[in-house]
Write an enzyme that holds these catalytic residues in place. Sequence first.
Site, mmCIF file in Angstrom:
data_model
loop_
_atom_site.group_PDB
_atom_site.id
_atom_site.type_symbol
_atom_site.label_atom_id
_atom_site.label_comp_id
_atom_site.label_asym_id
_atom_site.label_seq_id
_atom_site.Cartn_x
_atom_site.Cartn_y
_atom_site.Cartn_z
ATOM 1 N N TYR A 87 1.381 -16.800 18.816
ATOM 2 C CA TYR A 87 0.632 -17.770 17.997
ATOM 3 C C TYR A 87 -0.352 -18.582 18.864
ATOM 4 C CZ TYR A 87 4.224 -16.263 14.745
ATOM 5 O OH TYR A 87 5.049 -15.496 13.975
ATOM 6 N N LYS A 106 -9.717 -2.369 1.229
ATOM 7 C CA LYS A 106 -9.497 -1.217 2.103
ATOM 8 C C LYS A 106 -10.274 0.003 1.609
ATOM 9 C CE LYS A 106 -7.306 -3.825 4.638
ATOM 10 N NZ LYS A 106 -6.067 -4.005 5.324
ATOM 11 N N ARG A 108 2.248 -3.779 17.661
ATOM 12 C CA ARG A 108 3.558 -4.436 17.689
ATOM 13 C C ARG A 108 4.505 -3.477 18.388
ATOM 14 N NH1 ARG A 108 6.400 -7.920 13.955
ATOM 15 N NH2 ARG A 108 4.440 -8.313 12.874
ATOM 16 N N ARG A 120 0.834 -1.197 0.000
ATOM 17 C CA ARG A 120 0.000 0.000 0.000
ATOM 18 C C ARG A 120 0.873 1.254 0.000
ATOM 19 N NH1 ARG A 120 -1.988 1.015 4.228
ATOM 20 N NH2 ARG A 120 -1.312 -0.698 5.545
ATOM 21 N N CYS A 156 0.328 -7.246 11.816
ATOM 22 C CA CYS A 156 0.526 -7.356 13.260
ATOM 23 C C CYS A 156 -0.278 -8.497 13.878
ATOM 24 C CB CYS A 156 0.206 -6.037 13.945
ATOM 25 S SG CYS A 156 1.423 -4.762 13.555
ATOM 26 N N ARG A 208 2.453 -11.994 -0.425
ATOM 27 C CA ARG A 208 1.108 -12.335 0.043
ATOM 28 C C ARG A 208 0.553 -13.555 -0.665
ATOM 29 N NH1 ARG A 208 -1.694 -8.699 3.965
ATOM 30 N NH2 ARG A 208 -0.097 -7.127 4.344
ATOM 31 N N ASP A 260 -9.674 -9.840 8.457
ATOM 32 C CA ASP A 260 -9.166 -8.486 8.204
ATOM 33 C C ASP A 260 -10.192 -7.373 8.435
ATOM 34 O OD1 ASP A 260 -6.734 -7.062 7.330
ATOM 35 O OD2 ASP A 260 -7.908 -6.431 5.603
ATOM 36 N N HIS A 275 -11.158 -2.519 11.001
ATOM 37 C CA HIS A 275 -10.022 -3.346 10.546
ATOM 38 C C HIS A 275 -9.803 -4.460 11.570
ATOM 39 C CE1 HIS A 275 -5.490 -3.298 9.175
ATOM 40 N NE2 HIS A 275 -6.178 -4.208 8.523
ATOM 41 N N SER A 315 -1.743 -3.383 10.218
ATOM 42 C CA SER A 315 -1.327 -4.254 9.124
ATOM 43 C C SER A 315 -0.064 -5.024 9.506
ATOM 44 C CB SER A 315 -1.049 -3.398 7.890
ATOM 45 O OG SER A 315 -2.203 -2.671 7.552
ATOM 46 N N TYR A 318 -1.034 -3.446 -6.828
ATOM 47 C CA TYR A 318 -0.807 -4.297 -5.651
ATOM 48 C C TYR A 318 -1.888 -4.172 -4.585
ATOM 49 C CZ TYR A 318 2.134 -7.359 -2.869
ATOM 50 O OH TYR A 318 2.631 -8.457 -2.185
ATOM 51 N N GLY A 319 -2.360 -5.293 -4.090
ATOM 52 C CA GLY A 319 -3.153 -5.402 -2.857
ATOM 53 C C GLY A 319 -4.217 -4.333 -2.714
HETATM 54 P P1 GTP Z 1 -2.593 -7.579 7.315
HETATM 55 O O1 GTP Z 1 -3.043 -8.620 6.368
HETATM 56 O O2 GTP Z 1 -1.520 -6.705 6.770
HETATM 57 O O3 GTP Z 1 -3.720 -6.755 7.854
HETATM 58 O O4 GTP Z 1 -1.808 -8.321 8.527
HETATM 59 P P2 GTP Z 1 -2.303 -9.198 9.783
HETATM 60 O O5 GTP Z 1 -2.678 -8.297 10.908
HETATM 61 O O6 GTP Z 1 -3.313 -10.192 9.360
HETATM 62 O O7 GTP Z 1 -0.948 -9.929 10.235
HETATM 63 P P3 GTP Z 1 -0.525 -11.485 10.122
HETATM 64 O O8 GTP Z 1 -1.383 -12.368 10.981
HETATM 65 O O9 GTP Z 1 -0.413 -11.837 8.701
HETATM 66 O O10 GTP Z 1 0.923 -11.429 10.789
HETATM 67 C C1 GTP Z 1 1.977 -10.641 10.280
HETATM 68 C C2 GTP Z 1 3.299 -11.161 10.763
HETATM 69 O O11 GTP Z 1 3.334 -11.193 12.202
HETATM 70 C C3 GTP Z 1 3.581 -12.590 10.286
HETATM 71 O O12 GTP Z 1 4.932 -12.678 9.893
HETATM 72 C C4 GTP Z 1 3.331 -13.418 11.512
HETATM 73 O O13 GTP Z 1 4.105 -14.593 11.534
HETATM 74 C C5 GTP Z 1 3.691 -12.485 12.670
HETATM 75 N N1 GTP Z 1 2.900 -12.816 13.875
HETATM 76 C C6 GTP Z 1 1.566 -13.020 13.946
HETATM 77 N N2 GTP Z 1 1.181 -13.353 15.206
HETATM 78 C C7 GTP Z 1 2.304 -13.354 15.954
HETATM 79 C C8 GTP Z 1 2.568 -13.616 17.347
HETATM 80 O O14 GTP Z 1 1.678 -13.933 18.143
HETATM 81 N N3 GTP Z 1 3.867 -13.492 17.746
HETATM 82 C C9 GTP Z 1 4.868 -13.126 16.886
HETATM 83 N N4 GTP Z 1 6.107 -13.029 17.378
HETATM 84 N N5 GTP Z 1 4.664 -12.898 15.572
HETATM 85 C C10 GTP Z 1 3.401 -12.997 15.119
HETATM 86 C C1 SPV Z 2 -3.195 -4.350 5.163
HETATM 87 O O1 SPV Z 2 -2.212 -3.688 4.780
HETATM 88 O O2 SPV Z 2 -3.779 -4.117 6.258
HETATM 89 C C2 SPV Z 2 -3.686 -5.479 4.346
HETATM 90 C C3 SPV Z 2 -3.092 -5.681 3.024
HETATM 91 O O3 SPV Z 2 -4.585 -6.178 4.773
HETATM 92 S S1 SPV Z 2 -3.781 -4.647 1.808
HETATM 93 O O4 SPV Z 2 -4.919 -5.332 1.214
HETATM 94 O O5 SPV Z 2 -2.740 -4.437 0.779
HETATM 95 O O6 SPV Z 2 -4.194 -3.409 2.387
HETATM 96 MN MN MN Z 3 -5.213 -5.562 6.899
#
Ligand code: GTP
Ligand code: SPV
Ligand code: MN
Length: 602
Positions: A511, A227, A417, A77, A271, A386, A294, A247, A269, A218-219
């Site tokens: 996790y 979004k 984060r 983005r 996180c 992605r 999401d 979100h 994002s 992209y995305g």
């Molecule tokens: P968007 O799609 O951008 O909105 O991201 P998201 O909030 O869905 O994040 P996602 O779950 O894809 O995690 C992003 C990164 O954080 C990945 O590399 C995960 O492995 C890492 N991650 C997720 N949960 C944890 C956790 O509990 N601990 C740690 N250390 N890393 C985590």
């Molecule tokens: C984010 O950045 O929070 C995403 C990926 O979920 S995108 O669709 O590119 O915004």
């Molecule tokens: Mn997102």
Amino acid sequence: MSYEVENLPAAVSHAGLLAWVQESAELCQPDVVYWCDGTQAEYDRLMAGMVASGAATPLAQRPNSFLFRSDPSDVARVENRTYISTAHRDDAGPSNNWVAPDELKRTMTELYRGSMAGRTMYVIPFSMGPLGSPMAKTGVEITDSPYVVCNMHIMTRVGLAVLEALGADGEFVPALHSVGAPLAPGQQDVPWPCAPIEQKYISHFTEENLIWSYGSGYGGNALLGKKCFALRLASVMARREGWMAEHMLILRLTNPAGKRYHIAAAFPSACGKTNLAMIRPTIPGWQAETIGDDIAWMKIGPDGRLYAINPEAGFFGVAPGTSYQSNPMAMDTVRENTIFTNCVLTDEGDVWWEGMGVPTPAHGIDWKGSDWTPDVKEPGAHPNARFTAPASQCPIISSDWEDPAGVPIDIFVFGGRRASVTPLVTEAFNWDHGVFMGATAASETTAANIGAVGNLRRDPFAMQPFCGYNMADYFQHWLDMGDRLGDKAPKIFYVNWFRKTTDGKWLWPGYGENSRVLKWMCERVDGSAAAQATAIGYLPDEGTLDLSGLNLSPEALHELLRVDETAWQAEALDMEKYLGQFGDRMPERLQQQAAALRARLG
Ligand code: GTP
Ligand code: SPV
Ligand code: MN
């Protein structure tokens, strides 16, 4: 000016839609206007075309799955090229880029003029939310990218049924997208056409429900249902109509006694939303089901509780870090029928990324298309690589994830984060305090946006890049929703899975182990777990977090739950400063929360 029209369905009787498509075609000057029907045959045909052109690589190891490599300048983005265009600048507010609608339209019209030359213009009718659901909304995206069409097939509900439901005069959000790379006669296309950064515009005319996106493929820049529509425009509609567009992931947890809890969590994002949405609890007897990863659309139901639906149909998830150890449900989701973008291609015809939990390939092709071996310094997959996969393929997708009524939310979780300062979990004293926590959330920036990574910034409600109006009015909307929900309002918590030791190691395993924190939240809802009041909120009493079977040192636990008053005094000052930028529009009740926090910290 002439163009072919293909696949025009008999079902289009909407004069406004036909006029907008014609006007867009006359401006963008494509060779062909193609109406998408959302069928598998259409997807297969477009994908075959992209394989033939070299834009897509079929993956021998994953049925019906394809790898794309973006242009190195077009990987995420672009918040600094994203605009909320309203008549009055104050209605966009200090957290958004603003240009007046007339001026922005003038600039973008010149960019769109002839921008689809040599290309096909696709018309994609789509629904956000299950078709026919009272919460669903219709959009029509026009794009010159077949990659976008295939992704939209997965991420939204595309098809003729949408046009039928639209009828002759139904409401839809027009969303115009061009990659901004016209082709001269005979000019060879590139695998990932896009425009240079200074020509990219992701624009939202929120007062007329209109999206114009130019220059990126992209995305969230290009898949305009996500979004742009489901958050930026929808947040404006939601405020006007008295609901919420957030979100947030949506998760159902069931305890060993069979009691269900529904959790909606907002993290910025990259996180942890997708990971938490697909959690496998490590504590015995607890089960989780995914509803969304999401975006949540929520409204108050007849019983006065808040009900959430997932408006999307697929996951556009971060690949790096996804493994059978961290997120096995995502790994199973992407075994077939998946689009991968900016991952490594292995010599065996599979994808690979950093943190995939399988041996690093001795050789592969990296996201830039170059030979890659483990001794190359740069990562093989882009940090914002992605996967795009159908939600229905997730093994723990809830059987009623498409229930038009949605699920009743018990718990809201905010977070970010942050290597220090913010404890593992904090419970808000009450709704206003919870809204204050959301409004002052802070997180280190990630590769989901083009720009510096690892900079701490305020990201209120994880909506900093996605709130389509003045953020202070958005805070007020949260307060108003709380007033309407009364004692049926979800309880609010704040988490931080990302605390680090001084030598940079994770303090908390994260996790599946995050289920221990979720269990404590559920017990707080039930009134069965103890907590201690601190200056920043309730924290788990010693012994109330279920840590059985977890190898966590007492020192680590102490650090995870420590409220460092000196650090928090500085934090409180910074929060007040942040809220101060909104001036008069800042709700008085949040200013009181800021003052109360400072008083508690002494
Ligand atoms: P968007 O799609 O951008 O909105 O991201 P998201 O909030 O869905 O994040 P996602 O779950 O894809 O995690 C992003 C990164 O954080 C990945 O590399 C995960 O492995 C890492 N991650 C997720 N949960 C944890 C956790 O509990 N601990 C740690 N250390 N890393 C985590
Ligand atoms: C984010 O950045 O929070 C995403 C990926 O979920 S995108 O669709 O590119 O915004
Ligand atoms: Mn997102």
